[in-house]
Motif scaffolding. Structure first.
Motif, PDB file in Angstrom:
ATOM      1  N   THR A   1       0.845  -1.193   0.000  1.00  0.00           N
ATOM      2  CA  THR A   1       0.000   0.000   0.000  1.00  0.00           C
ATOM      3  C   THR A   1       0.883   1.247   0.000  1.00  0.00           C
ATOM      4  OG1 THR A   1      -0.098   0.176   2.394  1.00  0.00           O
ATOM      5  CG2 THR A   1      -1.752  -1.214   1.337  1.00  0.00           C
ATOM      6  N   ILE A   2       0.372   2.307  -0.544  1.00  0.00           N
ATOM      7  CA  ILE A   2       1.132   3.557  -0.603  1.00  0.00           C
ATOM      8  C   ILE A   2       1.391   4.100   0.799  1.00  0.00           C
ATOM      9  CG2 ILE A   2       1.026   5.970  -1.338  1.00  0.00           C
ATOM     10  CD1 ILE A   2      -0.429   4.973  -3.860  1.00  0.00           C
ATOM     11  N   ILE A   3       0.410   4.010   1.665  1.00  0.00           N
ATOM     12  CA  ILE A   3       0.576   4.515   3.031  1.00  0.00           C
ATOM     13  C   ILE A   3       1.603   3.688   3.797  1.00  0.00           C
ATOM     14  CG2 ILE A   3      -0.640   4.813   5.234  1.00  0.00           C
ATOM     15  CD1 ILE A   3      -3.150   5.444   3.589  1.00  0.00           C
ATOM     16  N   GLY A   4       1.716   2.416   3.484  1.00  0.00           N
ATOM     17  CA  GLY A   4       2.632   1.540   4.203  1.00  0.00           C
ATOM     18  C   GLY A   4       4.070   1.594   3.739  1.00  0.00           C
ATOM     19  N   ILE A   5       4.357   2.264   2.625  1.00  0.00           N
ATOM     20  CA  ILE A   5       5.719   2.284   2.078  1.00  0.00           C
ATOM     21  C   ILE A   5       6.749   2.817   3.076  1.00  0.00           C
ATOM     22  CG2 ILE A   5       7.196   3.346   0.311  1.00  0.00           C
ATOM     23  CD1 ILE A   5       4.888   2.906  -1.666  1.00  0.00           C
ATOM     24  N   PRO A   6       6.520   3.948   3.760  1.00  0.00           N
ATOM     25  CA  PRO A   6       7.539   4.395   4.725  1.00  0.00           C
ATOM     26  C   PRO A   6       7.781   3.381   5.844  1.00  0.00           C
ATOM     27  CG  PRO A   6       5.907   6.119   4.370  1.00  0.00           C
ATOM     28  CD  PRO A   6       5.429   4.905   3.666  1.00  0.00           C
ATOM     29  N   PHE A   7       6.731   2.663   6.245  1.00  0.00           N
ATOM     30  CA  PHE A   7       6.872   1.678   7.308  1.00  0.00           C
ATOM     31  C   PHE A   7       7.561   0.419   6.800  1.00  0.00           C
ATOM     32  CE2 PHE A   7       3.112   4.298   8.201  1.00  0.00           C
ATOM     33  CZ  PHE A   7       3.644   4.987   9.285  1.00  0.00           C
ATOM     34  N   GLY A   8       7.347   0.091   5.541  1.00  0.00           N
ATOM     35  CA  GLY A   8       8.086  -1.006   4.926  1.00  0.00           C
ATOM     36  C   GLY A   8       9.567  -0.683   4.842  1.00  0.00           C
ATOM     37  N   ILE A   9       9.883   0.552   4.480  1.00  0.00           N
ATOM     38  CA  ILE A   9      11.282   0.978   4.425  1.00  0.00           C
ATOM     39  C   ILE A   9      11.903   0.937   5.820  1.00  0.00           C
ATOM     40  CG2 ILE A   9      12.776   2.957   3.943  1.00  0.00           C
ATOM     41  CD1 ILE A   9      10.831   3.608   1.607  1.00  0.00           C
ATOM     42  N   ALA A  10      11.132   1.310   6.838  1.00  0.00           N
ATOM     43  CA  ALA A  10      11.639   1.225   8.222  1.00  0.00           C
ATOM     44  C   ALA A  10      11.951  -0.225   8.583  1.00  0.00           C
ATOM     45  CB  ALA A  10      10.623   1.817   9.192  1.00  0.00           C
ATOM     46  N   ASN A  11      11.123  -1.156   8.141  1.00  0.00           N
ATOM     47  CA  ASN A  11      11.419  -2.571   8.375  1.00  0.00           C
ATOM     48  C   ASN A  11      12.680  -2.997   7.639  1.00  0.00           C
ATOM     49  OD1 ASN A  11       9.990  -4.532  10.004  1.00  0.00           O
ATOM     50  ND2 ASN A  11       8.153  -3.738   9.038  1.00  0.00           N
ATOM     51  N   PHE A  12      12.862  -2.505   6.417  1.00  0.00           N
ATOM     52  CA  PHE A  12      14.071  -2.828   5.667  1.00  0.00           C
ATOM     53  C   PHE A  12      15.318  -2.260   6.357  1.00  0.00           C
ATOM     54  CE2 PHE A  12      11.243  -2.821   1.663  1.00  0.00           C
ATOM     55  CZ  PHE A  12      10.865  -4.134   1.884  1.00  0.00           C
ATOM     56  N   LYS A  13      15.175  -1.095   7.027  1.00  0.00           N
ATOM     57  CA  LYS A  13      16.302  -0.513   7.759  1.00  0.00           C
ATOM     58  C   LYS A  13      16.716  -1.370   8.951  1.00  0.00           C
ATOM     59  CE  LYS A  13      16.180   3.732   9.065  1.00  0.00           C
ATOM     60  NZ  LYS A  13      15.779   5.086   9.487  1.00  0.00           N
ATOM     61  N   LEU A  14      15.803  -2.172   9.463  1.00  0.00           N
ATOM     62  CA  LEU A  14      16.111  -3.042  10.595  1.00  0.00           C
ATOM     63  C   LEU A  14      16.840  -4.323  10.176  1.00  0.00           C
ATOM     64  CD1 LEU A  14      12.794  -2.593  12.556  1.00  0.00           C
ATOM     65  CD2 LEU A  14      15.064  -2.078  13.439  1.00  0.00           C
ATOM     66  N   ILE A  15      16.843  -4.650   8.895  1.00  0.00           N
ATOM     67  CA  ILE A  15      17.456  -5.895   8.437  1.00  0.00           C
ATOM     68  C   ILE A  15      18.957  -5.954   8.714  1.00  0.00           C
ATOM     69  CG2 ILE A  15      17.988  -7.294   6.387  1.00  0.00           C
ATOM     70  CD1 ILE A  15      15.191  -6.604   5.359  1.00  0.00           C
ATOM     71  N   PRO A  16      19.762  -4.951   8.344  1.00  0.00           N
ATOM     72  CA  PRO A  16      21.204  -5.084   8.580  1.00  0.00           C
ATOM     73  C   PRO A  16      21.570  -5.249  10.049  1.00  0.00           C
ATOM     74  CG  PRO A  16      20.782  -3.270   7.082  1.00  0.00           C
ATOM     75  CD  PRO A  16      19.459  -3.731   7.598  1.00  0.00           C
ATOM     76  N   VAL A  17      20.915  -4.502  10.927  1.00  0.00           N
ATOM     77  CA  VAL A  17      21.251  -4.587  12.343  1.00  0.00           C
ATOM     78  C   VAL A  17      20.700  -5.866  12.967  1.00  0.00           C
ATOM     79  CG1 VAL A  17      19.313  -3.292  13.324  1.00  0.00           C
ATOM     80  CG2 VAL A  17      21.533  -3.192  14.427  1.00  0.00           C
ATOM     81  N   SER A  18      19.625  -6.420  12.421  1.00  0.00           N
ATOM     82  CA  SER A  18      19.129  -7.683  12.955  1.00  0.00           C
ATOM     83  C   SER A  18      19.941  -8.865  12.432  1.00  0.00           C
ATOM     84  CB  SER A  18      17.646  -7.865  12.639  1.00  0.00           C
ATOM     85  OG  SER A  18      17.438  -8.044  11.265  1.00  0.00           O
ATOM     86  N   LEU A  19      20.576  -8.702  11.286  1.00  0.00           N
ATOM     87  CA  LEU A  19      21.442  -9.751  10.738  1.00  0.00           C
ATOM     88  C   LEU A  19      22.778  -9.802  11.460  1.00  0.00           C
ATOM     89  CD1 LEU A  19      21.290  -9.915   6.850  1.00  0.00           C
ATOM     90  CD2 LEU A  19      21.264 -11.809   8.438  1.00  0.00           C
TER      91      LEU A  19
END
Length: 132
Positions: A95-113
């Motif tokens: 969804t268009i509204i969810g894109i910033p929150f999806g990007i925030a989840n993607f930002k958590l990937i490197p630090v969670s890995l």
């Protein structure tokens, strides 16, 4: 805008993510040998609360112990945490509204890995650009 996004994130996902990382951190700290992983979990929990306006940078003083710890973390927990953030981010980006929150989840990937040897800093910090 960062504040608005952080508040919406906190209400919808950040609080529960932070609770999960805090519980994992407490469990790791109870088991004495995994205290470094507990500290990393606490750091990720803070980042999960307020991801907008913050980013992850590599610490210059991280050594071989961080590398070994990251390999252990990757095998035990990192890969499934990263997959969870990747899946959730992809679903949010539908969804268009969810894109910033999806990007925030993607930002958590490197630090969670690979959380050891990393530091969470504001995006306007000079270390983001490699300047000391």
């Amino acid at each position: 805008m960062r504040t608005v996004l952080n508040v919406i994130w906190l209400v919808l996902a950040g609080f529960w993510l932070a609770i999960g990382y805090l519980v994992a951190g407490v469990i790791c700290c109870v088991l004495i040998i995994t205290i470094p992983f507990g500290i990393a979990s606490f750091r990720i929990a803070v980042f999960a609360l307020w991801p907008f306006g913050n980013t992850v940078v590599r610490r210059d003083d991280a050594g071989a112990a961080s590398a070994v710890g990251n390999v252990i973390w990757l095998v035990v927990a990192g890969w499934w945490l990263a997959l969870g953030h990747l899946f959730t981010g992809a679903v949010l980006c539908v969804t268009i509204i969810g894109i910033p929150f999806g990007i925030a989840n993607f930002k958590l990937i490197p630090v969670s890995l690979l959380p050891l040897g990393r530091e969470i800093v504001p995006v306007d910090d000079k270390r983001v650009f490699g300047v000391q």
